[in-house]
Design a protein around this motif. Structure first.
Motif, PDB file in Angstrom:
ATOM      1  N   ASN A  33       0.843  -1.223   0.000  1.00  0.00           N
ATOM      2  CA  ASN A  33       0.000   0.000   0.000  1.00  0.00           C
ATOM      3  C   ASN A  33       0.868   1.259   0.000  1.00  0.00           C
ATOM      4  O   ASN A  33       0.754   2.127   0.876  1.00  0.00           O
ATOM      5  CB  ASN A  33      -0.939   0.002   1.205  1.00  0.00           C
ATOM      6  N   ILE A  34       1.734   1.361  -0.985  1.00  0.00           N
ATOM      7  CA  ILE A  34       2.680   2.467  -1.083  1.00  0.00           C
ATOM      8  C   ILE A  34       1.928   3.766  -1.394  1.00  0.00           C
ATOM      9  O   ILE A  34       1.158   3.828  -2.359  1.00  0.00           O
ATOM     10  CB  ILE A  34       3.721   2.176  -2.184  1.00  0.00           C
ATOM     11  N   PRO A  35       2.138   4.815  -0.588  1.00  0.00           N
ATOM     12  CA  PRO A  35       1.476   6.104  -0.861  1.00  0.00           C
ATOM     13  C   PRO A  35       1.863   6.639  -2.237  1.00  0.00           C
ATOM     14  O   PRO A  35       3.033   6.585  -2.627  1.00  0.00           O
ATOM     15  CB  PRO A  35       2.013   7.010   0.254  1.00  0.00           C
ATOM     16  N   ASP A  36       0.887   7.124  -2.952  1.00  0.00           N
ATOM     17  CA  ASP A  36       1.109   7.604  -4.321  1.00  0.00           C
ATOM     18  C   ASP A  36       0.577   9.022  -4.451  1.00  0.00           C
ATOM     19  O   ASP A  36      -0.625   9.253  -4.375  1.00  0.00           O
ATOM     20  CB  ASP A  36       0.409   6.675  -5.314  1.00  0.00           C
ATOM     21  N   GLN A  37       1.501   9.984  -4.618  1.00  0.00           N
ATOM     22  CA  GLN A  37       1.099  11.371  -4.848  1.00  0.00           C
ATOM     23  C   GLN A  37       0.829  11.537  -6.343  1.00  0.00           C
ATOM     24  O   GLN A  37       1.757  11.704  -7.146  1.00  0.00           O
ATOM     25  CB  GLN A  37       2.201  12.324  -4.376  1.00  0.00           C
ATOM     26  N   ARG A  38      -0.406  11.456  -6.717  1.00  0.00           N
ATOM     27  CA  ARG A  38      -0.780  11.383  -8.135  1.00  0.00           C
ATOM     28  C   ARG A  38      -0.342  12.604  -8.932  1.00  0.00           C
ATOM     29  O   ARG A  38      -0.125  12.528 -10.133  1.00  0.00           O
ATOM     30  CB  ARG A  38      -2.294  11.172  -8.261  1.00  0.00           C
ATOM     31  N   ASN A  39      -0.234  13.743  -8.288  1.00  0.00           N
ATOM     32  CA  ASN A  39       0.144  14.963  -8.998  1.00  0.00           C
ATOM     33  C   ASN A  39       1.651  15.182  -9.048  1.00  0.00           C
ATOM     34  O   ASN A  39       2.113  16.175  -9.610  1.00  0.00           O
ATOM     35  CB  ASN A  39      -0.526  16.180  -8.343  1.00  0.00           C
ATOM     36  N   ALA A  40       2.408  14.270  -8.480  1.00  0.00           N
ATOM     37  CA  ALA A  40       3.865  14.423  -8.473  1.00  0.00           C
ATOM     38  C   ALA A  40       4.414  14.271  -9.889  1.00  0.00           C
ATOM     39  O   ALA A  40       3.997  13.395 -10.653  1.00  0.00           O
ATOM     40  CB  ALA A  40       4.503  13.395  -7.553  1.00  0.00           C
ATOM     41  N   ALA A  41       5.364  15.135 -10.249  1.00  0.00           N
ATOM     42  CA  ALA A  41       5.981  15.066 -11.579  1.00  0.00           C
ATOM     43  C   ALA A  41       6.978  13.910 -11.663  1.00  0.00           C
ATOM     44  O   ALA A  41       7.170  13.325 -12.723  1.00  0.00           O
ATOM     45  CB  ALA A  41       6.688  16.391 -11.885  1.00  0.00           C
ATOM     46  N   LEU A  42       7.611  13.598 -10.543  1.00  0.00           N
ATOM     47  CA  LEU A  42       8.585  12.509 -10.512  1.00  0.00           C
ATOM     48  C   LEU A  42       8.449  11.763  -9.192  1.00  0.00           C
ATOM     49  O   LEU A  42       8.418  12.366  -8.120  1.00  0.00           O
ATOM     50  CB  LEU A  42      10.016  13.053 -10.649  1.00  0.00           C
ATOM     51  N   LYS A  43       8.371  10.427  -9.302  1.00  0.00           N
ATOM     52  CA  LYS A  43       8.258   9.578  -8.115  1.00  0.00           C
ATOM     53  C   LYS A  43       9.455   8.625  -8.092  1.00  0.00           C
ATOM     54  O   LYS A  43       9.682   7.900  -9.062  1.00  0.00           O
ATOM     55  CB  LYS A  43       6.954   8.782  -8.160  1.00  0.00           C
ATOM     56  N   VAL A  44      10.183   8.651  -6.990  1.00  0.00           N
ATOM     57  CA  VAL A  44      11.361   7.794  -6.839  1.00  0.00           C
ATOM     58  C   VAL A  44      11.155   6.907  -5.615  1.00  0.00           C
ATOM     59  O   VAL A  44      10.849   7.398  -4.523  1.00  0.00           O
ATOM     60  CB  VAL A  44      12.644   8.628  -6.681  1.00  0.00           C
ATOM     61  N   PHE A  45      11.317   5.607  -5.803  1.00  0.00           N
ATOM     62  CA  PHE A  45      11.191   4.654  -4.711  1.00  0.00           C
ATOM     63  C   PHE A  45      12.446   3.791  -4.661  1.00  0.00           C
ATOM     64  O   PHE A  45      12.960   3.371  -5.704  1.00  0.00           O
ATOM     65  CB  PHE A  45       9.969   3.743  -4.914  1.00  0.00           C
ATOM     66  N   ALA A  46      12.926   3.522  -3.457  1.00  0.00           N
ATOM     67  CA  ALA A  46      14.063   2.625  -3.272  1.00  0.00           C
ATOM     68  C   ALA A  46      13.679   1.573  -2.251  1.00  0.00           C
ATOM     69  O   ALA A  46      13.116   1.900  -1.197  1.00  0.00           O
ATOM     70  CB  ALA A  46      15.293   3.396  -2.810  1.00  0.00           C
ATOM     71  N   LEU A  47      13.965   0.315  -2.562  1.00  0.00           N
ATOM     72  CA  LEU A  47      13.608  -0.784  -1.670  1.00  0.00           C
ATOM     73  C   LEU A  47      14.821  -1.665  -1.447  1.00  0.00           C
ATOM     74  O   LEU A  47      15.468  -2.104  -2.407  1.00  0.00           O
ATOM     75  CB  LEU A  47      12.466  -1.599  -2.267  1.00  0.00           C
ATOM     76  N   MET A  48      15.115  -1.933  -0.176  1.00  0.00           N
ATOM     77  CA  MET A  48      16.257  -2.777   0.172  1.00  0.00           C
ATOM     78  C   MET A  48      15.981  -3.491   1.485  1.00  0.00           C
ATOM     79  O   MET A  48      15.133  -3.055   2.274  1.00  0.00           O
ATOM     80  CB  MET A  48      17.530  -1.929   0.310  1.00  0.00           C
ATOM     81  N   ARG A  49      16.680  -4.579   1.698  1.00  0.00           N
ATOM     82  CA  ARG A  49      16.560  -5.278   2.972  1.00  0.00           C
ATOM     83  C   ARG A  49      17.086  -4.382   4.091  1.00  0.00           C
ATOM     84  O   ARG A  49      17.988  -3.573   3.875  1.00  0.00           O
ATOM     85  CB  ARG A  49      17.332  -6.594   2.942  1.00  0.00           C
ATOM     86  N   GLU A  50      16.533  -4.552   5.279  1.00  0.00           N
ATOM     87  CA  GLU A  50      16.951  -3.735   6.414  1.00  0.00           C
ATOM     88  C   GLU A  50      18.443  -3.889   6.687  1.00  0.00           C
ATOM     89  O   GLU A  50      19.132  -2.909   6.985  1.00  0.00           O
ATOM     90  CB  GLU A  50      16.147  -4.117   7.647  1.00  0.00           C
ATOM     91  N   GLU A  51      18.961  -5.106   6.570  1.00  0.00           N
ATOM     92  CA  GLU A  51      20.381  -5.337   6.834  1.00  0.00           C
ATOM     93  C   GLU A  51      21.255  -4.590   5.824  1.00  0.00           C
ATOM     94  O   GLU A  51      22.347  -4.125   6.170  1.00  0.00           O
ATOM     95  CB  GLU A  51      20.711  -6.828   6.821  1.00  0.00           C
TER      96      GLU A  51
END
Length: 292
Positions: A227-245
């Motif tokens: 359920n990742i928040p999505d700012q629909r009006n954003a011109a650019l969306k950057v997401f980074a996902l990594m293990r906690e370790e």
């Protein structure tokens, strides 16, 4: 490795790249590079953008200085046929993928998804194999959506959050190759791909290459359960996902900057993701979001 290069070992990482982007936001990535006569195709802009945010030089237009920085930060630049696209000196490998939307699947062509990059992989070049002394690297998939010549989203996902262990994919390759080789009257040869059937016609002058065309779902679809928040009006969306370790392995000062940054556009969330090898198990992870 030169003394100058040694001083840059570990000098960049995904957290530094995000920090650099937050401090130097680029809203129209394609036109940004096109205006500086760097690209012809929109896809080229994505690779340059990724290269520059990790090198920390989005705000530098001096070509000679940029090339010198690339040399200090990266040990390898790849090509369209062989992964990876970038290797950071002493750090992670990066594979850049361009799509037209967040709903499209990602074409990996003859390379199956990789949790890690290994130096004994048949898909990498000799130049990549010997650019440093290494055997295994963490791998970032940099997946950008370029629509109407604008970069709308960029996902930076570590392979061990995304892909299963390589024996899962190798097993499929081996089963297909074995099945073809057991067909009566077929002369089969093992190759870097799935294989080759030789002398198909009576003259023995035609061969059939058997290639895998791998593809994987977009991270937006894979991690929709977060359920990742999505700012629909954003011109650019950057997401980074990594293990906690992995996140905790980065320098304290890099983590502290992101955790204390005074901007509502940047968030860091503790999440649990399904293990790519065993979905019943969940892995503690960090999801970083920057939407402008």
């Amino acid at each position: 490795m030169s003394q100058e290069a040694r001083s840059f070992v570990g000098s960049t990482n995904v957290l530094k790249a995000i920090k650099h982007l937050v401090e130097n936001p680029v809203f129209d990535v394609v036109n940004y590079y096109r205006s500086n006569n760097k690209i012809n195709a929109a896809g080229d802009a994505l690779e340059l953008f990724v290269k520059d945010i990790f090198a920390g030089i989005l705000d530098n237009q001096n070509e000679d200085e940029k090339l010198a920085t690339y040399e200090r930060v990266y040990s390898y630049f790849g090509n369209a046929s062989n992964p990876p696209d970038l290797m950071i000196i002493g750090g992670d490998a990066i594979e850049v993928k361009k799509l037209i939307s967040d709903s499209a699947s990602i074409a990996l062509n003859s390379s199956y998804p990789s949790a890690k990059l290994f130096s004994d992989s048949l898909m990498i070049t000799k130049t990549c194999r010997i650019c440093e002394v290494w055997s295994e690297r963490d791998l970032i998939y940099a997946i950008g959506s370029v629509n109407q010549e604008k970069l709308s989203s960029l996902w930076l996902v570590y392979g061990d959050c995304y892909a299963a262990s390589r024996e899962v994919y190798e097993k499929i390759k081996q089963k297909i190759a074995k099945g073809v080789s057991e067909i009566q009257g077929v002369e089969f040869s093992a190759t870097k791909e799935l294989g080759r059937v030789n002398k198909v016609d009576p003259l023995g002058i035609t061969n059939l290459r058997i290639r895998g065309m791998w593809q994987i779902d977009h991270p937006r679809k894979v991690y929709q359960y977060l359920n990742i928040p999505d700012q629909r009006n954003a011109a650019l969306k950057v997401f980074a996902l990594m293990r906690e370790e992995k996140y905790l392995s980065f320098p304290f000062e890099d983590r502290r900057w992101l955790e204390t940054a005074e901007t509502s556009n940047l968030t860091i969330a503790d999440v649990k993701i399904k293990s790519p090898d065993n979905p019943v198990k969940r892995i503690p992870a960090k999801l970083i979001s920057f939407q402008i």
